[in-house]
Design an enzyme around this catalytic site. Structure first.
Site, mmCIF file in Angstrom:
data_model
loop_
_atom_site.group_PDB
_atom_site.id
_atom_site.type_symbol
_atom_site.label_atom_id
_atom_site.label_comp_id
_atom_site.label_asym_id
_atom_site.label_seq_id
_atom_site.Cartn_x
_atom_site.Cartn_y
_atom_site.Cartn_z
ATOM 1 N N SER A 148 35.168 12.385 18.564
ATOM 2 C CA SER A 148 34.569 13.620 19.052
ATOM 3 C C SER A 148 33.892 13.281 20.366
ATOM 4 C CB SER A 148 33.536 14.143 18.043
ATOM 5 O OG SER A 148 32.706 15.138 18.614
ATOM 6 N N TYR A 161 26.925 13.630 11.796
ATOM 7 C CA TYR A 161 28.287 13.750 12.312
ATOM 8 C C TYR A 161 28.464 12.934 13.588
ATOM 9 C CZ TYR A 161 32.496 15.915 14.268
ATOM 10 O OH TYR A 161 33.740 16.135 14.806
#
Length: 254
Positions: A148, A161
């Site tokens: 990400s 996350y």
């Protein structure tokens, strides 16, 4: 069908988290590029519908149930997928959960932190290990880890996350060095905020932040990311390994 119909001809690829969203987009593009694809997900009903829709188009795809939090499920799923495909040339580690969105560090609890790490980090590690023998046997194996861009810029209120995806980047580099001798490439694709089911929780303010910060100022959709994954799986990238490909319209440039 896409213009990439022959790019992965004859390849056998396993995609996790493939029932919907980015994973489904990856599986679709990979199959359209000529590969046989094993698709795995915990969302069994959604997965069955997605697999049936792709099979109806004449694409070579197969579905498998997978719980990335369960080591036994990972081993069982990997073995079944590899057996069905008759080997393995590519692994796309896409399955992940967010769960910490909208919470500050102090608002996270240990159980939530552990859940994210178990699925995103431990699960990716174990799935890769389960597939390594088949990837080594391929002689031209490729692992694509979905990272990400959040750890590249330090996205706030998403700590578990972000930390998990930072770990994926580190894992990618270490595995690239370990598996180079087996001619396996290991790269990470780091998407920006992409409009899919899994990001429905994201407030409009965050979408606007991305929009305003991108060099290409528009909404990011799954099809924006598939090209990087196809490239990393293909013969075009056989001397590229241990790299992080940021796909975010220029929000982060590295």
């Amino acid at each position: 069908m896409t213009d990439n119909v022959q790019l992965l001809a004859g390849r056998k690829v396993f995609v996790t988290g493939a029932a919907r969203g980015l994973g489904l987009a990856f599986a679709t593009a990979i199959a359209e590029a000529g590969a046989q694809v094993a698709m795995a997900d915990i969302l069994t009903d959604v997965l069955e519908e997605s697999v049936a829709a792709l099979q109806a188009r004449g694409l070579s795809v197969h579905g498998f149930t997978l719980d990335m939090a369960d080591p036994a499920s990972i081993d069982t799923c990997a073995s079944a997928a590899i057996a069905k495909l008759g080997g393995l040339d590519g692994l796309v580690n896409n399955a992940a959960i967010t769960n910490s969105g909208g919470r500050s560090s102090e608002q996270l609890d240990i159980a939530l932190w552990d859940r994210v790490m178990d699925v995103n980090v431990r699960g990716t590690w174990l799935m890769t290990n389960a597939c390594l023998p088949a990837l080594r046997a391929s002689g031209n194996g490729a692992v694509v880890n979905l990272a990400s861009d959040t750890p590249l810029w330090g996205a706030p209120n998403l700590l578990a996350y972000v930390a998990s995806k930072g770990a994926i980047i580190g894992m990618t580099r270490s595995l690239a060095r370990e598996e180079g001798k087996h001619n396996i490439t290991v790269n990470a694709v780091a998407p920006g905020l992409t409009k899919v089911e899994a990001t429905e929780y994201v407030p409009e303010q965050r979408y606007q932040h991305y929009h305003d910060g991108r060099a290409l100022q528009r909404l990011q959709v799954p099809e924006d990311v598939t090209g990087a994954v196809l490239f990393a799986l293909s013969g075009l990238s056989r001397f590229i390994t241990g790299q992080v490909i940021a796909v975010n319209g220029g929000f982060v440039m590295n």
